[in-house]
Write a protein that holds these residues in place. Sequence first.
Motif, short mmCIF file in Angstrom:
data_model
loop_
_atom_site.label_atom_id
_atom_site.label_comp_id
_atom_site.label_asym_id
_atom_site.label_seq_id
_atom_site.Cartn_x
_atom_site.Cartn_y
_atom_site.Cartn_z
N LYS A 123 -35.05 -38.35 -44.01
CA LYS A 123 -35.25 -39.78 -43.71
C LYS A 123 -34.05 -40.61 -44.14
CE LYS A 123 -38.83 -43.26 -44.58
NZ LYS A 123 -40.03 -43.51 -45.40
N LEU A 124 -33.51 -40.29 -45.32
CA LEU A 124 -32.34 -41.04 -45.81
C LEU A 124 -31.12 -40.82 -44.92
CD1 LEU A 124 -32.73 -40.29 -49.63
CD2 LEU A 124 -32.85 -42.57 -48.60
N CYS A 125 -30.92 -39.57 -44.48
CA CYS A 125 -29.72 -39.25 -43.69
C CYS A 125 -29.82 -39.79 -42.27
CB CYS A 125 -29.49 -37.75 -43.64
SG CYS A 125 -28.97 -37.05 -45.22
N VAL A 134 -22.52 -50.49 -36.01
CA VAL A 134 -22.61 -49.32 -35.15
C VAL A 134 -22.63 -48.08 -36.05
CG1 VAL A 134 -21.53 -48.01 -33.28
CG2 VAL A 134 -21.27 -50.50 -33.37
N SER A 135 -23.63 -47.24 -35.86
CA SER A 135 -23.68 -46.02 -36.66
C SER A 135 -23.70 -44.80 -35.74
CB SER A 135 -24.92 -46.02 -37.56
OG SER A 135 -26.05 -46.45 -36.86
N PHE A 136 -23.32 -43.65 -36.29
CA PHE A 136 -23.43 -42.42 -35.54
C PHE A 136 -24.90 -42.14 -35.25
CE2 PHE A 136 -19.32 -41.40 -37.73
CZ PHE A 136 -18.56 -41.20 -36.58
N GLU A 137 -25.15 -41.46 -34.14
CA GLU A 137 -26.51 -41.10 -33.80
C GLU A 137 -27.11 -40.17 -34.86
OE1 GLU A 137 -28.72 -39.57 -29.81
OE2 GLU A 137 -27.03 -38.41 -30.48
N LYS A 168 -26.01 -36.19 -40.26
CA LYS A 168 -25.26 -37.42 -40.45
C LYS A 168 -25.43 -37.89 -41.90
CE LYS A 168 -27.26 -41.49 -39.28
NZ LYS A 168 -27.12 -42.47 -40.37
N ALA A 169 -24.41 -38.53 -42.44
CA ALA A 169 -24.52 -39.35 -43.64
C ALA A 169 -24.97 -38.64 -44.92
CB ALA A 169 -25.45 -40.55 -43.38
N HIS A 191 -16.68 -37.68 -43.45
CA HIS A 191 -16.11 -38.83 -42.73
C HIS A 191 -16.08 -38.62 -41.23
CE1 HIS A 191 -14.47 -41.30 -46.19
NE2 HIS A 191 -15.32 -40.41 -46.67
N ALA A 192 -17.13 -38.01 -40.74
CA ALA A 192 -17.27 -37.77 -39.31
C ALA A 192 -18.75 -37.91 -38.96
CB ALA A 192 -16.74 -36.39 -38.97
N GLN A 193 -19.08 -37.49 -37.77
CA GLN A 193 -20.46 -37.65 -37.31
C GLN A 193 -21.43 -36.75 -38.07
OE1 GLN A 193 -20.84 -36.30 -33.28
NE2 GLN A 193 -22.95 -37.00 -33.08
#
Lengths: 342, 339
Positions: free
Chosen positions: A9-11, A154-157, A170-171, A312-314
């Motif tokens: 959920k966080l990511c 804008v965030s990565f999908e 992601k993230a 630092h990427a998708q």
Amino acid sequence: MYNLSLLEKLCTSRGISGDESSIRDIIIDEIKDFATEYYTDNLGNLIVFKKGRYKPEHKLMISAHMDEVGFMVTDITDDGLLKFDEVGGIVRRVLPATSVLVNGSVNGVILNKPIHLCTGDEKSSIPKLSEMYIDIGADSREEALKHVLPGDSVSFEAFYKDNGETIITKAIDDRAGCFMMIQLIQSELEYDMYFTFVVQEEVGLNGARVAAYSVNPDFAIVLESTTAADVPGISGQKQVCNVGQGAVIGYMDRRTIYDKSLINEALNISENENINLQFKRMIAGGNDAGVINTARGGVRTLAISLPCRYLHAQLSLIAKTDLDSAYELTQRLCNRICGGEV
Amino acid sequence: MEKLLFDLCSLGGVSGNEVSASEYCAEYLRRYTDDVKIDSFNNVIAVIGNNNADKTILLDAHIDRIGFVVTEIDDNGFIKLEKCGGVDVRTALDSPVVVHGKEDYFGVICCMPPHLSDGNEDKAVSPDKLWVDVGLSADKVMQNVSFGDSVSFFAKPKMLLNNRITASALDNRAGVAAILKAAEFISKLEINSRVIILLSSQEETFAAGAKTAPFNYDIDECISVDVSFASQPGIDDQYRNISLGKGPMLCISPILNRDLYETLKSLCEDNSIDYQTEICSGNTGTNSDHIALTKSGVRTALVSIPEKNMHSQAEIVEISDVEETARLISLYVKGGQNV
């Protein structure tokens, strides 16, 4: 031992630097029944205090950042395409034809001129950011403006896959750190501790600077993700660290020289309690420790990181065993610090 | 149509390994005819209409998608890729992919971290340095992934504004969807011709499907459906005037039959179908180049669905263009009467 659906959920939620509120809301929801007190400061940092069984010898602050890298809409063309700039450092080579989400609700993709129509060097060149566009399907500026405004995030999908051994998502930088702190807050603590979920790490360590001032700790532990370059074609020192070989600590990076006694204590814990620990083999990167260790009159600080590929990427990748190692090491180091053993 | 496109674009089916897509489409076509088969090239061939008719019409769309093949697995379980079809390596790094091994495995294409990129941010990765990280031990990878297995980009299909869809493999699942939809229309009609539906394999590599399957029939006319370029930044040639949502593109090319073009154009004009004209002064670079040369020759037309971001994992088409393409094909088969 973990509730990994919380990590998912966080990511998969969005929170680029300066727009972390949806992440903060998730965290507040998770910790509100466990924390002794908590508040959100003027910059948006979430500062949490939890009483443990004992009063600590030293005041300890644990910190992780809530923000992720992403983009901001800077302009909209007459054709309804979005111009954008990066928020935090992003590997530009991953961007062509990447899916993004504007304001968490509008689907978009980064345009990429078809290879068939490219000539010469164009076929192997990555355009400048100023020559990239996000297409949301609008045909005019007017139409696009009904859905998007300049300044929008804008965030990565979202993407999250767990194959049992590793997680690709992601993230992970630095939701894994937030996740570990939530686990600590939800557990029974030996000592009183402060936890700071900070904003804007990716754009200059802004949140941590003021959070460290407010908490005024003696010691700090920063929970982070760090580059693992253990991929084909890279060998030796340039790998920095290796996925699957445990939590990562370093003597020094581009921001901080870490506290020697904390490094030694981490090594002792690793040896005595069989927790996998590895050293960063290159002076690279930097994190919130850089502003926390120089806060006020100085804070003795150590960063404990997860080895993470493709930062630092998708999408990034971590090993679940490393998450265990980092969590166990952190838990034990907290107790040593608070118990006055360092 | 949205669901059909989402389903089709979620299937594998890299050139030479089209089975999953072929089986899905064969099953779909069995709603309209019993005469459906998958041949040794993974071509799907279905026959509809009057088997004793004088005229045989071929409706073609390629079913394969671009992707990669596995060529090596290293000691740490990283999987080496080579291109299978015209993959654009500029879009590859850090992209999610599906490795079609014994099971499907999600992975990510390896990407150098910033401290090692050495100022090469302006250059795409070299095609001989493409590796996939599935995050599994080497043993597990060796047991489940073999040389020659295919790897495809993963992109969850999504809707954009204006009823546009973005997905990987819209080239040419958009064309396949148009033909499947046309098959539904045609199956409800009384028609005076025999219609062969061919969902052909290997267009993105060697056009082996289009070279072989039509050989088994005596075909008079063919409409081949593919995607072609719509305007986007950086395009300043003839395609700068092609837009999504303005209808199918009808192609004029030496190898294509001009009368068929004129017929399709008239059908558009008489039935309020927007159309756009595409000019290919040489060959078309599609299946139609091969189908036109089958046996003693086939009168062939090429109808294309406008697409942005071709050969990337974020291709974009507008659904109305797919629907109008299906309607145009059906009108043609019907001989100009309304469907």
